[in-house]
Design a protein around this motif. Structure first.
Motif, PDB file in Angstrom:
ATOM      1  N   PHE A  18       7.860   1.349   0.794  1.00 39.90           N
ATOM      2  CA  PHE A  18       7.262   1.574   0.279  1.00 39.90           C
ATOM      3  C   PHE A  18       5.932   1.535   1.052  1.00 39.90           C
ATOM      4  O   PHE A  18       6.315   1.097   2.610  1.00 39.90           O
ATOM      5  N   LYS A  20       2.437   2.838   1.364  1.00 39.19           N
ATOM      6  CA  LYS A  20       1.094   1.565   0.434  1.00 39.19           C
ATOM      7  C   LYS A  20       1.104   0.513   0.096  1.00 39.19           C
ATOM      8  O   LYS A  20       1.825   0.709  -1.332  1.00 39.19           O
ATOM      9  N   LYS A  22      -0.056  -2.055  -3.057  1.00 39.31           N
ATOM     10  CA  LYS A  22      -0.324  -1.472  -4.269  1.00 39.31           C
ATOM     11  C   LYS A  22      -1.477  -2.788  -5.011  1.00 39.31           C
ATOM     12  O   LYS A  22      -1.846  -4.013  -4.405  1.00 39.31           O
ATOM     13  N   GLN A  25      -2.811  -6.067  -2.712  1.00 41.73           N
ATOM     14  CA  GLN A  25      -1.464  -7.158  -2.236  1.00 41.73           C
ATOM     15  C   GLN A  25      -1.614  -7.098  -0.306  1.00 41.73           C
ATOM     16  O   GLN A  25      -1.880  -8.419  -0.517  1.00 41.73           O
ATOM     17  N   GLY A  45       3.546  -5.980 -13.465  1.00 42.11           N
ATOM     18  CA  GLY A  45       4.045  -4.854 -13.256  1.00 42.11           C
ATOM     19  C   GLY A  45       2.665  -4.563 -12.329  1.00 42.11           C
ATOM     20  O   GLY A  45       2.975  -3.281 -11.496  1.00 42.11           O
ATOM     21  N   GLY A  46       2.297  -5.678 -11.667  1.00 40.60           N
ATOM     22  CA  GLY A  46       1.035  -5.305 -10.909  1.00 40.60           C
ATOM     23  C   GLY A  46       1.581  -5.580  -9.555  1.00 40.60           C
ATOM     24  O   GLY A  46       0.561  -4.772  -8.770  1.00 40.60           O
ATOM     25  N   GLY A  47       2.914  -6.477  -9.358  1.00 41.03           N
ATOM     26  CA  GLY A  47       2.673  -6.427  -8.250  1.00 41.03           C
ATOM     27  C   GLY A  47       3.511  -7.156  -7.528  1.00 41.03           C
ATOM     28  O   GLY A  47       2.875  -7.584  -6.414  1.00 41.03           O
ATOM     29  N   LYS A  48       2.887  -8.054  -8.032  1.00 37.92           N
ATOM     30  CA  LYS A  48       3.083  -9.861  -7.866  1.00 37.92           C
ATOM     31  C   LYS A  48       4.210 -10.197  -6.950  1.00 37.92           C
ATOM     32  O   LYS A  48       4.048 -10.656  -5.632  1.00 37.92           O
ATOM     33  N   SER A  49       5.162 -10.016  -6.936  1.00 38.32           N
ATOM     34  CA  SER A  49       5.931 -10.245  -6.132  1.00 38.32           C
ATOM     35  C   SER A  49       6.361 -10.362  -4.858  1.00 38.32           C
ATOM     36  O   SER A  49       6.785 -11.673  -3.783  1.00 38.32           O
TER      37      SER A  49
HETATM   38  P1  ADP Z   1       4.849  -8.460 -11.904  1.00 39.99           P
HETATM   39  O1  ADP Z   1       5.411  -9.363 -10.556  1.00 39.99           O
HETATM   40  O2  ADP Z   1       3.394  -8.755 -11.032  1.00 39.99           O
HETATM   41  O3  ADP Z   1       5.197  -8.222 -12.906  1.00 39.99           O
HETATM   42  P2  ADP Z   1       6.647  -6.762  -9.711  1.00 39.99           P
HETATM   43  O4  ADP Z   1       6.549  -7.235  -8.695  1.00 39.99           O
HETATM   44  O5  ADP Z   1       7.222  -7.410 -10.621  1.00 39.99           O
HETATM   45  O6  ADP Z   1       5.531  -7.004 -10.945  1.00 39.99           O
HETATM   46  O7  ADP Z   1       6.552  -5.340  -9.455  1.00 39.99           O
HETATM   47  C1  ADP Z   1       6.543  -4.567 -10.710  1.00 39.99           C
HETATM   48  C2  ADP Z   1       6.917  -3.302  -9.545  1.00 39.99           C
HETATM   49  O8  ADP Z   1       5.763  -2.696  -8.922  1.00 39.99           O
HETATM   50  C3  ADP Z   1       8.026  -2.997  -9.348  1.00 39.99           C
HETATM   51  O9  ADP Z   1       8.988  -2.413  -9.775  1.00 39.99           O
HETATM   52  C4  ADP Z   1       7.943  -3.097  -7.903  1.00 39.99           C
HETATM   53  O10 ADP Z   1       9.352  -2.941  -7.180  1.00 39.99           O
HETATM   54  C5  ADP Z   1       6.833  -2.260  -7.841  1.00 39.99           C
HETATM   55  N1  ADP Z   1       5.990  -2.444  -6.940  1.00 39.99           N
HETATM   56  C6  ADP Z   1       5.288  -3.447  -6.399  1.00 39.99           C
HETATM   57  N2  ADP Z   1       4.810  -3.252  -4.962  1.00 39.99           N
HETATM   58  C7  ADP Z   1       4.572  -2.023  -4.581  1.00 39.99           C
HETATM   59  C8  ADP Z   1       3.883  -0.580  -3.599  1.00 39.99           C
HETATM   60  N3  ADP Z   1       3.109  -1.152  -2.517  1.00 39.99           N
HETATM   61  N4  ADP Z   1       4.368   0.170  -4.631  1.00 39.99           N
HETATM   62  C9  ADP Z   1       5.092   0.820  -5.554  1.00 39.99           C
HETATM   63  N5  ADP Z   1       5.675  -0.123  -6.441  1.00 39.99           N
HETATM   64  C10 ADP Z   1       5.465  -1.475  -5.808  1.00 39.99           C
END
Ligand code: ADP
Ligand code: MG
Length: 464
Positions: A18, A20, A22, A25, A45-49
């Motif tokens: 990636f 950028k 999100k 993060q 879907g916010g990108g917590k992992s």
């Molecule tokens: P959550 O645990 O918050 O529900 P996830 O960690 O599963 O969310 O991430 C959701 C989606 O966002 C995944 O498909 C991941 O690959 C994508 N993602 C996370 N960070 C970024 C980023 N910096 N740029 C683009 N996509 C991202």
């Protein structure tokens, strides 16, 4: 260790491709890298992992990730292995491993190869693992789906409550990162208290999903026909229909199939193979619709779900938000339609009456809030966001016109006289009755309970 912005972006690119970060993060990751306790609240879907994966890959030692579902762990481990040349960069430690496999995992950790170790909370209580983990360098502990700690959350897991005690045993001052998509103030408080991270820096993203359209319709005996009409109007699009019971799931799936809709049922009563087959059919778009109990959805990441229908009222606003949150992940249209009848509420109340008192109280309080949501004439988005402790401007806010009440405001009526009559009945029956009997008494209709109280002989009987 503090990385500068350029190094951090380089690591993001290198490991995840990636360019950028999100939302929040980057700020979260900087905090974690500095060994500070961190609390992340972001919608699904916010990108917590990435908030713990990237620091784990960068930092010395192994990060422990506590996660409630083995299936979710496996997906994450596979994904992380894809970004590294070492298979051992991520491992799962749980009861499904053989002795030899456990040995391999331990060796990889000892060799400093393993950056992320996923564990279920119950595995973490095993003495053997605790002893081992005490002896190796740990970077931090991430507690994913941290709302499982709280009875007020939508997925309470008692084992989550012991985490703090175990983390204490693993070493002194191990930083903790809590993450959840559950933002009600009550749940947040529980998490912070339970993990004893009052000093944690809190990162909270907005829960507004401006592309979701919220609608509630009265549930009549024609509800199945209403659903068929909706699904047919949206044919070719992906949708999820939630029902309360397995029986209803199967019945409705049949009705839809008979009506030419490509649909599969899904609930926890099917064996694992069947479940994953149906799930794949939905993900691969061999079918348009999945009719499911709430067993379906955790970890489902289909970006173009165009609608989520609730055939029955969900048990809390929290659950409703999570379930509808599966629509419109790609930012496109997502129609969230709930069918509501007070009868369903009574059914759920009855269902809960067999449970322990404390659980009943919580359950009823949550239920009353979703009833208020269903019956409200205000902006539904404002209502939901308020529930999550967030202000929303229903005139200019993002997505302000995306609900039924905003598009077709309910007609206002002068109700003073009727309210007076209603209060007369409530008082006259000494607040003994629930809504159903009060309505009956008001309109002059009787049933066994009313007859037994001789309410039909009272002067206020039938004034409405
Ligand atoms: P959550 O645990 O918050 O529900 P996830 O960690 O599963 O969310 O991430 C959701 C989606 O966002 C995944 O498909 C991941 O690959 C994508 N993602 C996370 N960070 C970024 C980023 N910096 N740029 C683009 N996509 C991202
Ligand atoms: Mg997650």
């Amino acid at each position: 260790m503090i990385l500068n912005e350029i190094e951090l972006h380089a690591a993001l690119k290198k490991y995840f491709g990636f360019s950028k970060f999100k939302g929040l993060q980057e700020d979260v990751i900087k905090n974690v890298i500095q060994n500070k306790n961190t609390f992340v609240i972001m919608p699904t879907g916010g990108g917590k992992s990435l908030c713990y994966q990237l620091p784990a890959l960068i930092k010395e030692g192994t990060a422990i990730v506590v996660s409630p579902l083995i299936a979710l762990m496996k997906n994450q481990v596979d994904a992380i292995r894809g970004v590294s040349s070492h298979h051992g960069v991520a491992h799962v430690l749980n009861s499904s491993l053989t002795k030899t496999q456990v040995k391999e995992v331990k060796q990889d950790i000892l060799d400093g190869i393993t950056k992320l170790l996923y564990v279920a909370p119950e595995s973490l209580t095993k003495e053997e693992y605790v002893d081992f983990l005490q002896s190796v360098p740990l970077s931090f502990v991430a507690v994913d789906e941290a709302h499982c700690i709280s009875e007020w959350g939508h997925d309470f897991r008692p084992e989550y409550r012991n985490l703090r005690a175990i983390i204490n045993r693993l070493g002194d001052d191990i930083p903790i990162v809590g993450l959840t998509a559950t933002a009600t103030p009550k749940v947040q408080e529980d998490i912070i208290k339970n993990l004893a991270i009052t000093d944690a820096k809190v990162f909270k993203a907005s829960f507004n999903r401006p592309n979701l359209f919220y609608e509630v319709r009265p549930k009549t005996k024609n509800v199945d026909a209403d659903i068929i009409r909706f699904v047919k109007k949206n044919s070719g699009k992906s949708g999820i229909i939630y029902c309360l019971s397995r029986k209803k799931v199967e019945a409705l799936a049949q009705v839809l199939q008979v009506n030419g809709v490509s649909a599969v049922p899904y609930h926890a009563g099917f064996d694992a193979k069947t479940r994953s087959r149906y799930q794949d059919m939905f993900l691969m778009e061999d079918v348009d619709v999945v009719i499911a109990t709430i067993a379906f959805g955790m970890g489902i990441d289909k970006p173009d779900v165009r609608y989520v229908i609730h055939h029955d009222i969900p048990k809390s606003i929290e659950s409703y938000y999570q379930e509808t949150g599966r629509a419109g992940r790609d930012g496109g249209e997502g129609h969230c339609l709930a069918f509501y009848s007070y009868k369903d509420v009574e059914k759920l109340e009855k269902f809960m009456s067999g449970k322990p008192v404390a659980e009943q109280e919580i359950g009823n309080a949550l239920l009353q809030e979703i009833v208020a949501y269903a019956e409200t004439s205000m902006s539904r988005r404002k209502f939901i966001l308020h529930y999550f402790g967030e202000e929303f401007d229903e005139v200019n806010g993002d997505g302000a016109d995306m609900d039924d009440n905003a598009r077709n405001p309910k007609k206002k009526e002068e109700a003073k006289e009727n309210v007076v009559k209603l209060i007369k009945v409530v008082r006259g029956t000494k607040e003994k009755f629930k809504a159903k009997e009060i309505v009956l008494a008001l309109i002059g209709s009787t049933n066994a309970l009313i007859a037994s109280h001789k309410t039909d002989e009272k002067p206020f009987f039938g004034i409405g």
